[in-house]
Design a protein around this motif. Structure first.
Motif, PDB file in Angstrom:
ATOM      1  N   CYS A   1      -5.338 -10.934   4.371  1.00 41.08           N
ATOM      2  CA  CYS A   1      -4.997 -12.023   5.297  1.00 41.08           C
ATOM      3  C   CYS A   1      -5.955 -12.032   6.476  1.00 41.08           C
ATOM      4  N   GLN A   2      -6.804 -11.020   6.549  1.00 41.63           N
ATOM      5  CA  GLN A   2      -7.884 -10.953   7.530  1.00 41.63           C
ATOM      6  C   GLN A   2      -7.371 -11.040   8.960  1.00 41.63           C
ATOM      7  N   GLY A   3      -6.212 -10.461   9.168  1.00 38.74           N
ATOM      8  CA  GLY A   3      -5.694 -10.378  10.534  1.00 38.74           C
ATOM      9  C   GLY A   3      -4.992 -11.632  11.016  1.00 38.74           C
ATOM     10  N   ARG A   4      -4.771 -12.606  10.125  1.00 40.90           N
ATOM     11  CA  ARG A   4      -4.122 -13.833  10.593  1.00 40.90           C
ATOM     12  C   ARG A   4      -2.686 -13.574  11.046  1.00 40.90           C
ATOM     13  N   ILE A   5      -1.995 -12.631  10.376  1.00 43.70           N
ATOM     14  CA  ILE A   5      -0.613 -12.348  10.746  1.00 43.70           C
ATOM     15  C   ILE A   5      -0.578 -11.279  11.848  1.00 43.70           C
ATOM     16  N   CYS A   6      -1.175 -10.110  11.578  1.00 45.78           N
ATOM     17  CA  CYS A   6      -1.069  -9.024  12.556  1.00 45.78           C
ATOM     18  C   CYS A   6      -1.901  -9.298  13.804  1.00 45.78           C
ATOM     19  N   GLY A   7      -3.013 -10.025  13.641  1.00 49.58           N
ATOM     20  CA  GLY A   7      -3.858 -10.327  14.805  1.00 49.58           C
ATOM     21  C   GLY A   7      -3.107 -11.192  15.806  1.00 49.58           C
ATOM     22  N   ALA A   8      -2.426 -12.217  15.291  1.00 52.50           N
ATOM     23  CA  ALA A   8      -1.658 -13.097  16.181  1.00 52.50           C
ATOM     24  C   ALA A   8      -0.502 -12.326  16.807  1.00 52.50           C
ATOM     25  N   ALA A   9       0.114 -11.433  16.020  1.00 53.96           N
ATOM     26  CA  ALA A   9       1.223 -10.639  16.560  1.00 53.96           C
ATOM     27  C   ALA A   9       0.723  -9.720  17.673  1.00 53.96           C
ATOM     28  N   MET A  10      -0.413  -9.048  17.427  1.00 52.68           N
ATOM     29  CA  MET A  10      -0.926  -8.118  18.441  1.00 52.68           C
ATOM     30  C   MET A  10      -1.417  -8.849  19.686  1.00 52.68           C
ATOM     31  N   GLN A  11      -1.845 -10.090  19.507  1.00 47.05           N
ATOM     32  CA  GLN A  11      -2.242 -10.876  20.676  1.00 47.05           C
ATOM     33  C   GLN A  11      -1.029 -11.032  21.598  1.00 47.05           C
TER      34      GLN A  11
ATOM     35  N   THR B   1       7.766   0.629  12.612  1.00 45.91           N
ATOM     36  CA  THR B   1       7.720  -0.769  12.183  1.00 45.91           C
ATOM     37  C   THR B   1       6.287  -1.132  11.809  1.00 45.91           C
ATOM     38  N   LEU B   2       6.113  -1.691  10.617  1.00 47.63           N
ATOM     39  CA  LEU B   2       4.763  -2.064  10.197  1.00 47.63           C
ATOM     40  C   LEU B   2       4.318  -3.302  10.972  1.00 47.63           C
ATOM     41  N   ILE B   3       3.077  -3.285  11.421  1.00 41.56           N
ATOM     42  CA  ILE B   3       2.501  -4.445  12.111  1.00 41.56           C
ATOM     43  C   ILE B   3       1.584  -5.180  11.140  1.00 41.56           C
ATOM     44  N   CYS B   4       0.702  -4.418  10.491  1.00 36.31           N
ATOM     45  CA  CYS B   4      -0.216  -5.014   9.505  1.00 36.31           C
ATOM     46  C   CYS B   4       0.436  -4.897   8.132  1.00 36.31           C
ATOM     47  N   ARG B   5       0.831  -6.036   7.582  1.00 36.75           N
ATOM     48  CA  ARG B   5       1.558  -6.032   6.307  1.00 36.75           C
ATOM     49  C   ARG B   5       0.632  -5.804   5.132  1.00 36.75           C
ATOM     50  N   CYS B   6      -0.634  -6.213   5.253  1.00 38.56           N
ATOM     51  CA  CYS B   6      -1.574  -6.022   4.146  1.00 38.56           C
ATOM     52  C   CYS B   6      -1.871  -4.535   3.944  1.00 38.56           C
ATOM     53  N   GLU B   7      -2.047  -3.804   5.038  1.00 38.57           N
ATOM     54  CA  GLU B   7      -2.499  -2.418   4.950  1.00 38.57           C
ATOM     55  C   GLU B   7      -1.412  -1.433   5.360  1.00 38.57           C
ATOM     56  N   ASP B   8      -0.217  -1.909   5.659  1.00 36.49           N
ATOM     57  CA  ASP B   8       0.907  -1.050   6.055  1.00 36.49           C
ATOM     58  C   ASP B   8       0.552  -0.142   7.236  1.00 36.49           C
ATOM     59  N   VAL B   9       0.132  -0.755   8.331  1.00 42.91           N
ATOM     60  CA  VAL B   9      -0.199   0.002   9.542  1.00 42.91           C
ATOM     61  C   VAL B   9       0.959  -0.156  10.527  1.00 42.91           C
ATOM     62  N   SER B  10       1.467   0.971  11.024  1.00 49.39           N
ATOM     63  CA  SER B  10       2.671   0.930  11.867  1.00 49.39           C
ATOM     64  C   SER B  10       2.318   0.745  13.342  1.00 49.39           C
ATOM     65  N   TRP B  11       3.323   0.372  14.095  1.00 52.65           N
ATOM     66  CA  TRP B  11       3.200   0.201  15.552  1.00 52.65           C
ATOM     67  C   TRP B  11       2.689   1.490  16.199  1.00 52.65           C
ATOM     68  N   GLN B  12       3.242   2.630  15.737  1.00 55.28           N
ATOM     69  CA  GLN B  12       2.824   3.919  16.283  1.00 55.28           C
ATOM     70  C   GLN B  12       1.326   4.170  16.074  1.00 55.28           C
ATOM     71  N   GLN B  13       0.839   3.838  14.873  1.00 56.58           N
ATOM     72  CA  GLN B  13      -0.576   4.091  14.585  1.00 56.58           C
ATOM     73  C   GLN B  13      -1.500   3.295  15.493  1.00 56.58           C
ATOM     74  N   LEU B  14      -1.003   2.192  16.063  1.00 57.27           N
ATOM     75  CA  LEU B  14      -1.856   1.334  16.870  1.00 57.27           C
ATOM     76  C   LEU B  14      -1.888   1.746  18.337  1.00 57.27           C
TER      77      LEU B  14
ATOM     78  N   VAL C   1       0.827  -1.207   0.000  1.00 55.38           N
ATOM     79  CA  VAL C   1       0.000   0.000   0.000  1.00 55.38           C
ATOM     80  C   VAL C   1       0.867   1.265   0.000  1.00 55.38           C
ATOM     81  N   GLN C   2       1.986   1.209   0.730  1.00 53.44           N
ATOM     82  CA  GLN C   2       2.865   2.382   0.784  1.00 53.44           C
ATOM     83  C   GLN C   2       4.011   2.300  -0.215  1.00 53.44           C
ATOM     84  N   GLY C   3       3.965   1.311  -1.099  1.00 50.43           N
ATOM     85  CA  GLY C   3       4.946   1.262  -2.174  1.00 50.43           C
ATOM     86  C   GLY C   3       6.171   0.402  -1.917  1.00 50.43           C
TER      87      GLY C   3
END
Lengths: 370, 81, 432
Positions: C385-395, C352-365, B37-39
């Motif tokens: 991935c419907q949270g399978r990667i980032c959901g388990a990480a955030m858990q 650091t990105l947590i959600c790889r599908c949507e590029d959401v960073s640790w700070q944003q969370l 998404v961010q390239g």
């Protein structure tokens, strides 16, 4: 007295009301069980649209859309507000007649609207199935990511002095808002803005839950540019009381497509009704066959708060002079949230509002219902 | 059974052993699967169809998990979607 | 586009060891059995065959696969269950075609995925799961001459590192975050199971035991467009190692999504099962990693129990019930030994990105109360991935529970969800 007003529900309507009332100088609390915008606000489509089911609906949606234009500068990028326009699609000549009627009505009321030929329709939206008759373009309608707006409005409310309170409201009345766990807030006015959940607090409200389904695709940028709605939406599908589906596609700024819509009374279970979802998706592919090849990421449901006259309930509740309503918006809560807050604030201040509040007063809805 | 297959990745002809997954073909060819998404460039991570990092267009269908697809002759792959 | 409707007595979701054992047991009881698996070949991740033959499947695996083929169970490969459209029915997708399968009993043998944890640079191409790189190697990714650092945690690390060496890779190091004390104590507890110890010794001989380091974990990786090196730490020292791949997995996460969709009760991230492998839903059973990470022997025993009870022939497997309990104890010791150290929670930096599908960073969370709110407001977990990667990480990172599971279980082509009549209509209109 703890507060001038306690707003129950931090969806887009409640958050808008809290912001408006706090800015008017009132001491306000905004109560929700969760963070702002996670209920029906997050479940719906986020379509800012002028609708004309009745003169009062036209007046409210048009006025509110103007308030969206004014709000635009304070929205964050996360709100994804874009003036995509609504393209109402006429599948046949009969629906083309409806285009002309609707255009005349909109234009007479100062709402820009343009009748579109079939050729122009395919220039605007090449993925539509061939054989359509044309459409009506309402260029100033838009789309928005409503939960982010609810959050912005809740922050505006807090900036203006409102107090956010997290808790489950168990009862309202007589100037008291009861929270689970025994806490109680005392206030001059209680504003119930809890959508369909409002009936659990006020069982006599003329509100029924109307379930809706949505599906969202992976990212396919550029495939759809306008909010697309079938005109049959008006004449048949959603005006009857049974389960219904209609073609309704929204392009998100991510390139994802939000696919709707369905309306269903009497469904209590929040799970996806697969047969209805199938009908809804089938309807979508009738209008846009290329959708069949897209990847669906998620499907979900939500409950709208529907009233018999399709108008929201705004103003004093007849059964308790401390209780005021800002609910019953059915599918137009995102569009009309801002107007709801403006009308309620003027009412509290004893001022005339930009459009008359009378059609939306609960007392009038009851009279019409009786 | 022939022991290799020929596919096209972004227009370039690539020959890989029979049974190779599309994701492996993309990576052994030195490429990435998708642009985030961010390239950012991304390629396969989980190798088992869970993480969706190896998405690419295969035979005109976008957003396919290439680690779950086996290369067959004349397959057309477009990365960086 | 085509639509198929099937009926079976026992449906098994997953053709890994647990699913294979369940299918054989249910067939033995005379039931009609269908097995659905999303991979091209049966065997699950652990028995996945390889093209090169370097990952030769064990004699035991070959025996089980042979029995499975001979059992008469119908296998639907490359087929993914996407939703449960009605009672005792699932909808599956195979190459864009819809398959509706009606069952009397269902065995969830959906296995596990790797836990992938975020650290700076983990989204660079070349950073993969440990099992992830192994799966890619089995699917033809050449490792000959490549430098592969193996990191994370769990007994899997040694097995995959040895496999990489057999593929011709150089493995500069295998780093397990678990402490030497924990791993040694677990190994000692296996003295009653010498075959497992022998297996471990074999892996160590392959990779050279001095390359296996305990109490080390990745701090970050360096590289511009692709991976160049990884920085490992033991909390006081750091070491930077040049590599082509970092194969990094932090043990396993049960795949519970289908169970959750069917309203099976979930506890501690696994589907709850009683001693007959029955879930909280009467005709739904579960076996293997989906019911809690426990390894291969456990998966086979549970699969056999689940298959037999699902077939109404529980009396055939009563002798296995005690074995199941004993194996669970070994699994509990393993999961304790390889528990994650708290330092791993400090790895993500603000960007650091947590959600790889949507590029959401640790700070944003930061500042959100849980997954649902963060998802709605940051898009974390909203991607395919419907949270399978980032959901388990955030858990692990924040203790957030997964958001409600919504259909479809995997992204699905829209046409798969259409009623058959609609396909016909669409084609008709297209052709006019």
């Amino acid at each position: 007295m703890d507060f001038d007003s306690v707003v129950v529900g931090a969806g887009i309507v409640g958050s808008a009301c809290a912001a408006e009332l706090a800015r008017a100088g009132m001491k306000v609390a905004l109560v929700d069980i969760a963070d702002p915008g996670l209920g029906a606000t997050a479940a719906g489509m986020g379509h800012i649209v002028v609708m004309d089911d009745s003169p009062a609906q036209l007046a409210l949606t048009h006025y509110s859309r103007q308030l969206w234009d004014a709000l635009e500068t304070s929205l964050t990028p996360a709100c994804e507000y874009r003036r995509t326009g609504t393209l109402w699609i006429a599948a046949d000549e009969e629906e083309m007649q409806e285009v002309l009627r609707k255009r005349a009505l909109y234009t007479d009321n100062g709402v820009a609207a343009e009748a579109i030929t079939a050729d122009r329709l395919y220039e605007l939206e090449p993925s539509l199935r061939r054989g359509m008759s044309g459409g009506l373009l309402v260029p100033d309608d838009g789309v928005v990511y409503a939960p982010a707006v609810a959050r912005v409005l809740a922050m505006q409310a807090c900036d203006a002095g409102a107090v956010p309170i997290t808790g489950k409201v168990t009862a309202v009345g007589d100037g008291r808002v009861q929270l689970e766990g025994g806490a109680e807030l005392r206030t001059r006015r209680i504003v119930v803005a809890a959508g369909e959940w409002s009936t659990r607090l006020l069982p006599d409200l003329p509100i029924r839950r109307r379930k809706g389904h949505l599906a969202i695709t992976d990212r396919y940028p550029g495939m759809v540019r306008h909010q697309l709605v079938e005109l049959g939406y008006l004449k048949s599908a959603h005006s009857i009381s049974g389960d219904s589906v209609a073609f309704n596609i929204q392009p998100r700024s991510t390139g994802q497509l939000l696919i709707g819509s369905s309306r269903q009374y009497g469904a209590e279970d929040s799970g996806v009704d697969f047969a209805l979802m199938q009908r809804m998706l089938a309807r979508a592919t009738e209008y846009m066959p290329a959708l069949a090849d897209l990847s669906i990421i998620r499907m979900w449901t939500g409950f709208r708060a529907a009233t018999p006259n399709k108008l929201p309930l705004i103003g004093p509740w007849t059964a308790d002079e401390t209780v005021f309503l800002a609910t019953g918006h059915e599918g137009l809560g995102i569009t009309t949230s801002l107007a709801t807050a403006a009308l309620l604030s003027s009412y509290f201040a004893g001022r005339d509002s930009t459009i008359p509040i009378a059609p939306y007063l609960p007392a009038n809805a009851e009279a019409a219902h009786a | 059974m022939p022991d290799s297959v020929t596919i096209r990745i972004d227009g370039q002809t690539v020959r890989v052993p029979h049974g190779t997954s599309v994701a492996a073909a993309i990576m052994m060819n030195g490429g990435f699967c998708r642009t985030s998404v961010q390239g950012e460039p991304r390629s396969a991570v989980c190798g088992m169809g869970i993480c969706f990092e190896c998405r690419a267009a295969v035979n005109g269908v976008a957003q396919q998990r290439t680690c779950q697809i086996t290369c067959v002759d004349e397959m057309q792959v477009v990365t960086h979607g | 586009m085509a639509e198929t409707r099937l009926h079976c007595d026992v449906l098994v979701a997953g053709a890994g060891p647990a699913g294979i054992a369940a299918a054989i047991a249910a067939r033995r009881a005379g039931k009609q059995v269908v097995v659905v698996d999303d991979n091209p070949h049966p065997g699950g991740q652990i028995w996945r065959g390889s093209m090169s033959g370097a990952h030769s499947t064990s004699a035991a695996a070959r025996k089980w696969l042979q029995r499975f083929r001979a059992s008469g169970a119908e296998l639907l490969s490359s087929t993914r269950i996407v939703t449960a459209p009605g009672a005792n029915t699932v909808l599956a997708e195979h190459e864009g075609n819809a398959i509706h399968i009606h069952y009397d009993a269902l065995v969830l043998a959906t296995g596990a995925r790797e836990l992938l944890l975020p650290f700076p640079g983990w989204t660079l191409p070349g950073v993969m799961g440990a099992g992830g790189l192994q799966a890619m190697a089995k699917a033809g990714l050449p490792l000959r001459g490549k430098r592969v650092v193996v990191a994370g945690t769990g007994p899997l690390l040694l097995a995959v590192a040895a496999a990489f060496v057999h593929e011709g890779a150089t493995v500069p190091g295998v780093f397990d975050q678990a402490s030497r004390e924990n791993i040694t104590a677990f190994a000692a507890s296996l003295l009653t199971r010498p075959s497992l110890l022998m297996q471990g010794a074999g892996y160590l001989a392959t990779i050279k035991s001095w390359r296996y380091r305990q109490g080390w974990w990745p701090l970050c990786v360096h590289g511009e467009a692709t991976l160049q090196s990884v920085v490992m730490t033991n909390g006081s020292d750091t070491v930077e190692i040049a590599c082509d791949y970092l194969a990094c997995g932090f043990h396993l996460v049960p795949n519970i999504e289908l169970g959750a969709l069917l309203h099976c009760r979930i506890q501690n991230g696994a589907i709850i099962a009683n001693e007959h492998q029955q879930t909280s839903v009467a005709n739904v059973f579960t076996a293997g990693e989906a019911a809690g990470i426990a390894g291969l022997p456990q998966a086979l025993v549970e699969g056999e129990i689940a298959g037999a009870y699902a077939a109404g022939a529980g009396n055939q497997v009563r002798h296995l019930l005690r074995r199941r309990t004993a194996l669970r104890k070994v699994a509990a010791r393993m999961n304790h030994a390889y528990r994650l150290r708290p330092e791993l929670r400090a790895l993500p930096q603000a960007d650091t990105l947590i959600c790889r599908c949507e590029d959401v960073s640790w700070q944003q969370l930061q500042g959100f109360s849980g997954m649902r709110s963060a998802k709605i407001h940051t898009r974390c977990g909203m991607g395919p991935c419907q949270g399978r990667i980032c959901g388990a990480a955030m858990q692990f990172l924040a203790g957030w529970e997964a958001d409600t599971h919504r259909p479809p279980l995997y992204p699905v082509q829209l046409s798969t969800l259409l009623p058959l009549a609609a396909h016909d209509t669409t084609h008709l209109e297209e052709s006019i």
